[in-house]
Scaffold this motif. Structure first.
Motif, mmCIF file in Angstrom:
data_model
loop_
_atom_site.group_PDB
_atom_site.id
_atom_site.type_symbol
_atom_site.label_atom_id
_atom_site.label_comp_id
_atom_site.label_asym_id
_atom_site.label_seq_id
_atom_site.Cartn_x
_atom_site.Cartn_y
_atom_site.Cartn_z
ATOM 1 N N ARG A 202 -16.092 -17.549 51.494
ATOM 2 C CA ARG A 202 -16.578 -16.329 51.503
ATOM 3 C C ARG A 202 -16.770 -15.755 52.854
ATOM 4 N N ALA A 203 -17.047 -16.339 54.034
ATOM 5 C CA ALA A 203 -17.149 -15.820 55.221
ATOM 6 C C ALA A 203 -15.851 -15.622 56.102
ATOM 7 N N ILE A 204 -15.015 -15.761 55.186
ATOM 8 C CA ILE A 204 -13.934 -16.212 56.079
ATOM 9 C C ILE A 204 -13.569 -14.598 56.488
ATOM 10 N N ASP A 205 -13.149 -14.122 57.871
ATOM 11 C CA ASP A 205 -12.883 -13.346 58.490
ATOM 12 C C ASP A 205 -11.325 -13.482 59.681
ATOM 13 N N GLY A 206 -10.474 -12.945 60.191
ATOM 14 C CA GLY A 206 -9.158 -12.318 60.775
ATOM 15 C C GLY A 206 -9.234 -13.617 61.758
ATOM 16 N N PRO A 207 -10.143 -14.095 61.998
ATOM 17 C CA PRO A 207 -9.298 -15.322 63.653
ATOM 18 C C PRO A 207 -9.662 -16.982 62.791
ATOM 19 N N ALA A 208 -10.394 -16.928 61.495
ATOM 20 C CA ALA A 208 -10.235 -18.103 60.704
ATOM 21 C C ALA A 208 -8.776 -18.338 59.695
ATOM 22 N N VAL A 209 -8.294 -16.496 59.349
ATOM 23 C CA VAL A 209 -7.148 -16.706 58.667
ATOM 24 C C VAL A 209 -5.881 -17.520 60.070
ATOM 25 N N ALA A 210 -6.603 -15.915 60.904
ATOM 26 C CA ALA A 210 -5.372 -16.792 62.472
ATOM 27 C C ALA A 210 -5.251 -18.433 62.881
ATOM 28 N N ALA A 211 -5.953 -19.138 63.090
ATOM 29 C CA ALA A 211 -6.416 -20.528 62.988
ATOM 30 C C ALA A 211 -5.463 -21.095 61.855
ATOM 31 N N LEU A 212 -6.188 -20.973 60.411
ATOM 32 C CA LEU A 212 -5.628 -21.753 59.308
ATOM 33 C C LEU A 212 -4.141 -20.889 59.462
ATOM 34 N N LEU A 213 -3.722 -19.632 59.310
ATOM 35 C CA LEU A 213 -2.181 -19.740 59.568
ATOM 36 C C LEU A 213 -1.267 -20.621 60.508
ATOM 37 N N TYR A 214 -1.579 -20.899 61.998
ATOM 38 C CA TYR A 214 -1.073 -21.278 63.032
ATOM 39 C C TYR A 214 -1.175 -23.221 62.347
ATOM 40 N N VAL A 215 -2.559 -22.905 62.152
ATOM 41 C CA VAL A 215 -2.031 -24.583 62.038
ATOM 42 C C VAL A 215 -1.447 -25.276 60.826
ATOM 43 N N VAL A 216 -0.946 -24.381 59.465
ATOM 44 C CA VAL A 216 -0.149 -24.478 58.682
ATOM 45 C C VAL A 216 0.794 -24.151 59.162
ATOM 46 N N LEU A 217 1.134 -22.506 59.091
ATOM 47 C CA LEU A 217 2.901 -22.709 59.220
ATOM 48 C C LEU A 217 3.750 -22.992 61.078
ATOM 49 N N VAL A 218 2.967 -22.965 62.178
ATOM 50 C CA VAL A 218 2.807 -23.446 63.067
ATOM 51 C C VAL A 218 3.199 -24.762 62.988
ATOM 52 N N ALA A 219 2.527 -25.661 63.510
ATOM 53 C CA ALA A 219 1.771 -26.970 63.482
ATOM 54 C C ALA A 219 2.337 -27.801 62.840
ATOM 55 N N THR A 220 2.574 -27.298 61.229
ATOM 56 C CA THR A 220 2.955 -28.280 60.668
ATOM 57 C C THR A 220 4.668 -27.704 59.578
ATOM 58 N N LEU A 221 4.595 -27.328 59.478
ATOM 59 C CA LEU A 221 5.765 -26.878 58.898
ATOM 60 C C LEU A 221 7.167 -26.463 59.677
ATOM 61 N N ALA A 222 6.755 -25.240 61.044
ATOM 62 C CA ALA A 222 8.307 -25.033 61.787
ATOM 63 C C ALA A 222 8.444 -26.777 62.617
ATOM 64 N N GLY A 223 6.576 -27.288 62.823
ATOM 65 C CA GLY A 223 6.666 -27.852 64.076
ATOM 66 C C GLY A 223 7.478 -29.439 64.026
ATOM 67 N N PHE A 224 7.325 -29.833 62.091
ATOM 68 C CA PHE A 224 7.950 -30.471 61.598
ATOM 69 C C PHE A 224 9.277 -30.796 61.486
ATOM 70 N N GLY A 225 9.595 -29.473 60.903
ATOM 71 C CA GLY A 225 10.552 -28.605 60.624
ATOM 72 C C GLY A 225 11.395 -28.940 61.708
ATOM 73 N N GLY A 226 11.343 -28.369 62.655
ATOM 74 C CA GLY A 226 12.315 -28.253 63.995
ATOM 75 C C GLY A 226 11.969 -29.845 64.974
ATOM 76 N N TRP A 227 11.521 -30.576 64.509
ATOM 77 C CA TRP A 227 10.746 -31.812 65.538
ATOM 78 C C TRP A 227 12.352 -33.167 64.526
ATOM 79 N N GLY A 228 11.679 -32.316 63.359
ATOM 80 C CA GLY A 228 12.852 -33.085 62.156
ATOM 81 C C GLY A 228 14.308 -33.089 62.355
ATOM 82 N N LEU A 229 14.868 -31.811 62.426
ATOM 83 C CA LEU A 229 16.183 -31.136 63.148
ATOM 84 C C LEU A 229 16.366 -31.983 64.253
ATOM 85 N N LEU A 230 15.793 -31.679 64.817
ATOM 86 C CA LEU A 230 15.974 -32.390 67.075
ATOM 87 C C LEU A 230 16.548 -34.179 66.535
ATOM 88 N N ILE A 231 15.776 -34.754 66.151
ATOM 89 C CA ILE A 231 15.757 -36.002 65.156
ATOM 90 C C ILE A 231 17.386 -36.176 64.577
#
Length: 293
Positions: A202-231
């Motif tokens: 209920r108290a979620i705000d902009g910084p919370a959403v930004a942190a969540l999007l980063y760990v999901v989209l950048v660190a998890t999906l984009a990070g693992f996707g790019g790493w797998g491509l290089l492998i």
């Protein structure tokens, strides 16, 4: 490796290193287990609906989900929430190499060579140097133990991943995330309670959403996707050493953005850990032996 792929590998290491700062920000808004549950739930859905069949046997998908997503990341988030500095957490997690080799010898009957043993001894000594900050040095013992436990769980996940031998790292991680999402949600509800979870949502705000999007989209999906491509392009051996840049970016970004002080023992321990892992482990790593938070 081509220059553009070297740049990609460095960029992924930087993204994973900065991710520890982002996790610290997210933990200021969410209870740790809920934050972990949201990370893997959002990483899985709706992507899993388009991912097709898992690129490995179900037993290994489940094993990696429990060891990596549920145990390793829960312990990491709990440890950081309990006071483990973000930069130092990125360094201590590199001790997963010690646990990986030890568990491989115990479970897979793999005999480490002299070079591996020497490198792991140096890395273990580095963790010992970092551990001198526990207590009197202002580092909570419980937080340090939790992150060290996360490294051990990561080592177990590495063994399971090696046995799984997924043909597509990104698709594999999407299915691992999907399998982990339900136990992670239940774990948060049981340990942290529905009231705390609802209050955070209920108290979620902009910084919370930004942190969540980063760990999901950048660190998890984009990070693992790019790493797998290089492998897939080059194999594990040329790519995996770039992961040793993760704690460098982790310590630097934590100092820059969070104002974390880098102690002399952190620097000495970091040199020993990274040097020991590079000398003893990098030549024998497998595709997921080195990924970050």
């Amino acid at each position: 490796m081509k220059p553009r792929d070297i740049a990609l590998a460095v960029a992924i290491a930087a993204a994973w290193g900065v991710n520890f700062v982002i996790i610290d920000v997210g933990l200021g808004h969410f209870p740790p287990l809920l934050f972990n549950a949201l990370r893997f739930t959002l990483a899985a859905f709706p992507a899993v609906l388009l991912a097709g069949r898992p690129p490995a046997a179900w037993r290994w998908v489940i094993a990696v989900a429990l060891a990596l997503s549920v145990t390793k990341f829960s312990l990491l988030f709990v440890g950081m929430h309990a006071g483990m500095p973000a930069g130092l957490a990125s360094l201590v997690l590199q001790s997963q190499a010690v646990f990986t080799i030890g568990l491989a010898a115990l479970l897979l009957r793999e005999r480490p060579g002299r070079r591996q043993l020497a490198g792991l001894a140096v890395a273990a000594a580095g963790i010992g140097v970092v551990a001198t900050r526990v207590g009197a040095g202002g580092l909570p013992a419980g937080a340090f133990a939790s992150v060290l436990g996360a490294a051990a769980a990561w080592g177990l996940a590495n063994i399971a991943t090696r046995r799984a031998a997924p043909t597509d790292v990104l698709r594999f991680m999407i299915w691992v995330s999907a399998v982990a999402s339900v136990p992670l949600i239940l774990l948060s509800l049981l340990v942290e309670g529905p009231a705390a979870d609802l209050a955070a949502l209920r108290a979620i705000d902009g910084p919370a959403v930004a942190a969540l999007l980063y760990v999901v989209l950048v660190a998890t999906l984009a990070g693992f996707g790019g790493w797998g491509l290089l492998i897939r392009r080059y194999g594990a051996s040329p790519v995996a050493p770039f992961s040793l840049l993760v704690p460098v970016f982790g310590l630097a970004s934590a100092a820059l953005f969070l104002g974390e002080r880098i102690h002399r023992t952190d620097l000495l321990g970091g040199v020993l850990v990274i040097g020991g892992v590079l000398v003893g482990v990098a030549p024998v790593v497998r595709p997921l032996d080195r990924v970050a938070a």
